[in-house]
Write an enzyme that holds these catalytic residues in place. Structure first.
Site: not given
Ligand code: AMP
Length: 277
Positions: A31, A34, A145
């Site tokens: 999204h 990312h 964050q």
């Molecule tokens: P994930 O795919 O959920 O493991 O997330 C991958 C990276 O994207 C991690 O560093 C998360 O903290 C970051 N991330 C996920 N959602 C958000 C968001 N809404 N805003 C900023 N970074 C995000």
């Protein structure tokens, strides 16, 4: 954009990459949150590597590993558009071959918050991120964050284990009503999605109380909880006001303090935070 599925292939390609390399680890189902990380990596590095790996070792036995949303085709189209150079998407067998037995255990700061309610979660996270760092060997790695404790754990691991890279923290990207973007938001039914706005509303309330001079952490916690409890679909798992470095709960708010919460609405556990500076 190259799509790489094996470590051998990644090692071979790594020798030829233009330095510095910026790296964004993800679990896919991408999204705009990312993509903000990818865009920042793009603006600060010559090569951008993004990994997509739903890491089985960070999910508990009753958690959603099997049902975690996946859409590789869509993810690859988004990454291509964001000018990613390399997508590393190994299989679970590639990352955890038979007889795999080495783990990274960051102590203390993994005992609170998410660590307290998801035993073994950060051991899985730290281990897979350490492996990915060794495979990709980035100069900079980008984390959101939104997963504040995860970022603290990764920074601690990088410092304690003398990993030669910079961890870059990126701000949380939100929907227009303030809900933090998350792959798991797709689990929300329309009514639940509306109700989920209460998370950010309650964090804004904490910020407002703090900026009006309230320093009693318990008073802020209580008001945050009362606001969430007004939303009938919301079930609070925890509301925490902790030291942003040690993650220990505070009686008196001393900046920088991390206000973090987990609220269940329908199926997903929604996680969010703000820092009181
Ligand atoms: P994930 O795919 O959920 O493991 O997330 C991958 C990276 O994207 C991690 O560093 C998360 O903290 C970051 N991330 C996920 N959602 C958000 C968001 N809404 N805003 C900023 N970074 C995000």
């Amino acid at each position: 954009m190259k799509v790489i599925e094996t470590i051998v292939e990644m090692n071979r390609l790594r020798l030829k990459l233009a330095e510095p390399v910026g790296f964004v680890p993800t679990m896919g189902y991408l999204h705009d949150g990312h993509l903000a990380l990818v865009n920042q990596a793009r603006s600060e590095n010559s090569t951008v590597v993004v990994s997509i790996f739903v890491n089985p070792t960070q999910f508990g036995p009753t958690e959603d590993f099997k049902s975690y949303p996946r859409d590789i085709k869509r993810d690859l189209a988004m990454l291509e558009k964001a000018k990613t150079d390399i997508v590393f998407m190994p299989s679970a067998a590639e990352m955890y071959p038979p007889r795999f037995s080495s783990w990274v255990d960051v102590e203390k700061i993994t005992e609170q918050l998410e660590g307290a309610v998801r035993p073994g979660h950060f051991r899985g996270v730290a281990t897979v991120v350490a492996k990915l760092f060794n495979i990709v060997r980035p100069a900079r790695a980008y984390f959101g964050q939104k997963d504040a404790q995860q970022m603290t754990v990764i920074k601690k691991m990088v410092t304690d284990l003398n990993m030669n890279l910079e961890v870059v923290a990126c701000p949380t990207v939100r929907e227009p009503d303030g809900l933090a973007m998350s792959s798991r938001n797709t689990y929300l039914k329309p009514e639940e999605r509306k109700a989920a706005a209460v998370l950010y509303q309650s964090l804004k309330l904490a910020q407002q109380l703090w900026s009006q001079g309230e320093k009693d952490a318990e008073k802020i916690r209580r008001q945050v909880m009362e606001l969430i409890q007004k939303q009938p679909l919301a079930r609070i798992e925890y509301v925490s006001i902790a030291d942003n470095e040690t993650l220990e709960e505070l009686d008196v708010v001393k900046p920088p303090a991390l206000v973090s919460l987990v609220v269940k609405i329908g199926k997903p556990r929604l996680i969010d935070n703000v820092v009181l500076e």
